[in-house]
Structures are given as C-alpha cells and as structure tokens.
Design an enzyme around this catalytic site. Structure first.
Site, short mmCIF file in Angstrom:
data_model
loop_
_atom_site.label_atom_id
_atom_site.label_comp_id
_atom_site.label_asym_id
_atom_site.label_seq_id
_atom_site.Cartn_x
_atom_site.Cartn_y
_atom_site.Cartn_z
N CYS A 279 40.13 47.96 40.87
CA CYS A 279 39.43 48.07 42.15
C CYS A 279 38.84 49.48 42.25
O CYS A 279 39.13 50.34 41.42
CB CYS A 279 40.44 47.87 43.28
SG CYS A 279 41.74 49.13 43.23
N CYS B 199 44.00 56.17 47.97
CA CYS B 199 42.84 55.31 48.17
C CYS B 199 42.33 55.47 49.61
O CYS B 199 43.14 55.43 50.56
CB CYS B 199 43.20 53.85 47.91
SG CYS B 199 41.78 52.76 48.23
N HIS C 17 58.37 50.45 48.79
CA HIS C 17 57.10 50.64 48.07
C HIS C 17 56.52 52.00 48.46
O HIS C 17 56.58 52.39 49.63
CB HIS C 17 56.13 49.51 48.43
CG HIS C 17 54.90 49.51 47.58
ND1 HIS C 17 53.87 50.39 47.79
CD2 HIS C 17 54.55 48.78 46.50
CE1 HIS C 17 52.93 50.17 46.87
NE2 HIS C 17 53.32 49.20 46.08
N CYS D 299 43.32 45.05 51.63
CA CYS D 299 42.03 45.58 51.17
C CYS D 299 41.17 44.49 50.54
O CYS D 299 41.66 43.43 50.17
CB CYS D 299 42.28 46.73 50.19
SG CYS D 299 42.85 46.16 48.59
N SER E 168 53.86 46.49 40.47
CA SER E 168 52.56 46.45 41.14
C SER E 168 52.56 45.36 42.20
O SER E 168 52.59 44.17 41.89
CB SER E 168 51.47 46.19 40.10
OG SER E 168 50.27 45.80 40.73
N GLU F 290 53.57 53.09 48.96
CA GLU F 290 52.55 53.07 50.03
C GLU F 290 53.23 52.96 51.40
O GLU F 290 52.80 53.61 52.37
CB GLU F 290 51.58 51.90 49.84
CG GLU F 290 50.51 51.86 50.93
CD GLU F 290 49.58 50.66 50.84
OE1 GLU F 290 49.30 50.18 49.72
OE2 GLU F 290 49.15 50.17 51.90
O1 0CG Z 1 49.67 46.97 44.32
P1 0CG Z 1 50.32 48.29 44.43
O2 0CG Z 1 50.20 48.87 45.81
O3 0CG Z 1 51.76 48.28 43.98
O4 0CG Z 1 49.54 49.35 43.54
P2 0CG Z 1 48.84 49.28 42.12
O5 0CG Z 1 48.90 50.68 41.58
O6 0CG Z 1 49.37 48.22 41.27
O7 0CG Z 1 47.34 48.88 42.42
C1 0CG Z 1 46.40 49.48 43.14
C2 0CG Z 1 46.72 50.73 43.77
C3 0CG Z 1 47.00 51.76 44.29
FE1 SF4 Z 2 42.74 49.30 45.22
FE2 SF4 Z 2 43.02 48.16 47.54
FE3 SF4 Z 2 44.94 49.76 46.64
FE4 SF4 Z 2 42.61 50.77 47.39
S1 SF4 Z 2 44.05 49.75 48.72
S2 SF4 Z 2 43.76 51.26 45.51
S3 SF4 Z 2 41.15 49.19 46.81
S4 SF4 Z 2 44.33 47.81 45.73
#
Ligand code: 0CG
Ligand code: SF4
EC number: 1.17.7.4
Length: 314
Positions: free
Chosen positions: A12, A96, A124, A194, A222, A126
């Site tokens: 992406c 991101c 996670h 996203c 992931s 994020e």
């Molecule tokens: O899908 P997640 O959030 O685990 O992350 P990955 O690094 O696999 O993919 C996109 C990003 C950031």
């Molecule tokens: Fe990719 Fe979506 Fe993660 Fe951004 S939020 S890094 S576009 S998967």
C-alpha cells in the site's frame, strides 16, 4: 492448476513510503540508522533493509544518543516522541498518514468532551500508538461481546475510532453493537479502516468465489494479512498465510483446480513470485490476474528527506 492473483494485492502507499524513508535515511545519513519496531510487518523487507545498514530495535533505549531514529508505519505513543526528543534523536516519522489521521480524529473527539473507544486488537503496535496519542483514558474494544461489558452510563458522551487494518465486517458488527447500546455516540463508521485494507478484503471476497485454495502472502504478525486469510476461510475456501514459497505445502493442492493468491499490504511482490515458483515446482500452472480496482494513492515523504543529496552535502 489455475492460479488467479488478487487485484489489488501487496504494498500500500503507507508501506511504500515507510520503506522509502528508511532507504533515503540511509542514503542521507549513512549506516546505521535505527528503526523502532519492524518498519512494516514483513521479515523480507526488514532483512533487506538490515543488509543496507538499518538496525531494528523495539525500544528507544537501544538507540545511541543523537542517532537517526525512524518510527515504524504503525505509529508511536506521544511518550515515545517525548523520549526521542529527550535523547536528542534525529527522528524521521514513517507513521502512515492514515494512522496519523486516526490520532488527530481521536484527539478531536476527546477535546469535544467525549470518552473515546478504540476498536482494535490489544497489543498491536498501532493500537498502543493510538492509545498513547490521545490524552486521558481510551477504552479498547476488541469484539461485540466486549461492547456489553463496557462499564459506562448509557448516556455518556462517547466517540469511537478504529485500527486501520481491521476486518470491515467484524468492525461493522462492533459499531452496530455500540450504536444499539449507547445513546450519544459518534464516529467515522468503518472509514478509519484504510483504503488498502478495504480494497484487499473486497478483492479476496470476490476471488474466493473462483478458487479452491487461497494463499495469503504475509507475516503472522501482520494484522491486515491475517484478516485476508480469515475472509478466505469464512468464504469456505481452505486458506493459508505464507511468508514465502518455502512455506507452501504440496498436500494443500490435492484435487485442487484453482488457487487464489493475494498479499498483505506489507508483503513484497517478489514473495508472490516466490510462491508462484513453489506452485510451479508441483506442476504446470496457468497464471492470470483478476480484474480489480486500480489504486493511485501516494503519500509525500517527510520534507527533511526531499532535498537532493548533493544539496545537503554542500
Ligand atoms: O497490518 P498491520 O497493521 O499489522 O501492519 P503491516 O506492517 O503488516 O502492514 C501495513 C502497515 C503498516
Ligand atoms: Fe498501509 Fe493502510 Fe497501514 Fe497506511 S494504514 S500503512 S495504507 S495498511
């Protein structure tokens, strides 16, 4: 055997940008540069950057004072940003922009006096980053069942945001449960998920109608890749998450006529090729790509990395 490739699949815009940030940081500053957490959740990407001189750490106390430190695409808590500043690190933020957007949105809801719910998976990076980007308490909800367990008055002013890589269908269910239970709740519906996650999930749902087996190229840590495998399974197709061709097992393909392949947002296309090669080793394959949505999203690099190298060296 027929092999049908999902469209879209793989990298992406956020992943392309994050990898480019590490590459350019190495060109601008020379090795080593330090990256907090895997820049994206893929061992092949990480190994490749490590070979070029990137060093991957889990916490900033492993980074020497004054060094270049890059935050991964998943984002970090404000405490990590403060820590980096206190250590005098030269920070490049590869978060991101679509994750940052969720941070901003969450802060706005809190500033408007609402209690914030984050829909996402505990542990996670994020989710840890988003919780740590929002002042005050953030309530994490992982499932519809957890909505019922929230210890809140039914008229509490609430808002929700979500992790960017969730299953659209599961998230829809959780949001509906929140809307049913609480009287004063606002949020972005499933739009925090996203574009890349949504498009890859839609493609896999289509592809699953055509194939007997689904291979998802991606890492076990992931989130978005795991969600793709789940959609295959839920569609009644035997679905496997593989890092590369070495994990492909011949017994998965007994009496199989059509295999679908997709790749998570952090999985390089080379690994898709590698998986196709592993299938070729089992017998002749006819590879086609499904018709699918074209993606044109691109994100700008941090301005620090935009200057041409020569200009910086003067
Ligand atoms: O899908 P997640 O959030 O685990 O992350 P990955 O690094 O696999 O993919 C996109 C990003 C950031
Ligand atoms: Fe990719 Fe979506 Fe993660 Fe951004 S939020 S890094 S576009 S998967």
């Amino acid at each position: 055997m027929r092999v049908i490739l999902a469209q879209p699949r793989g990298f992406c815009a956020g992943v392309v940008r994050a990898i480019e940030i590490v590459d350019r940081a190495l060109q601008h500053h020379g090795a080593p540069v330090y990256v907090r957490h895997e820049i994206v959740h893929n061992r092949h990407v990480v190994d490749n950057l490590r070979q070029k001189g990137a060093r991957f750490v889990e916490e900033l106390d492993e980074v020497p004072q004054g060094a270049v430190a890059i935050f991964s695409a998943h984002g970090v808590a404000q405490s990590v940003e403060r820590d980096a500043q206190a250590r005098g690190l030269d920070v490049l933020d590869a978060t991101c922009p679509l994750v940052t957007k969720v941070h901003v949105q969450g802060r706005q809801y809190v500033a408007a006096g609402r209690t914030l719910i984050l829909i996402g998976h505990a542990g996670h990076p994020e989710v840890e980053g988003t919780i740590g980007q929002i002042p005050g308490k953030v309530l994490l909800v992982q499932s519809e069942a957890e909505v019922a367990q929230l210890d809140l008055a039914l008229d509490t002013p609430l808002a929700y945001v979500t992790q960017t890589t969730l299953s659209v269908d599961d998230t829809r269910g959780i949001i509906d449960a929140l809307l049913r239970r609480f009287n004063d709740i606002v949020g972005p519906d499933t739009r925090d998920i996203c574009y890349a996650t949504q498009n890859r999930q839609a493609a896999v749902r289509e592809l699953s109608k055509e194939v007997d087996v689904l291979l998802v190229v991606g890492a076990t840590n992931s989130s978005n890749s795991n969600r793709l495998r789940e959609i295959g399974s839920e569609s009644g197709v035997a679905s496997y998450l593989v890092a590369d061709g070495s994990e492909v097992k011949p017994e998965w393909f007994t009496n199989v006529r059509a295999v679908g392949i997709t790749a998570g947002a952090s999985a390089p296309e080379e690994m898709v090729e590698n998986v196709i090669d592993a299938l070729r080793a089992l017998g002749p394959v006819d590879v086609t790509t499904m018709a699918g949505r074209e993606e044109k999203v691109e994100f700008k690099l941090p301005s620090k990395l935009m200057q041409p190298l020569a200009a910086r060296e003067v």
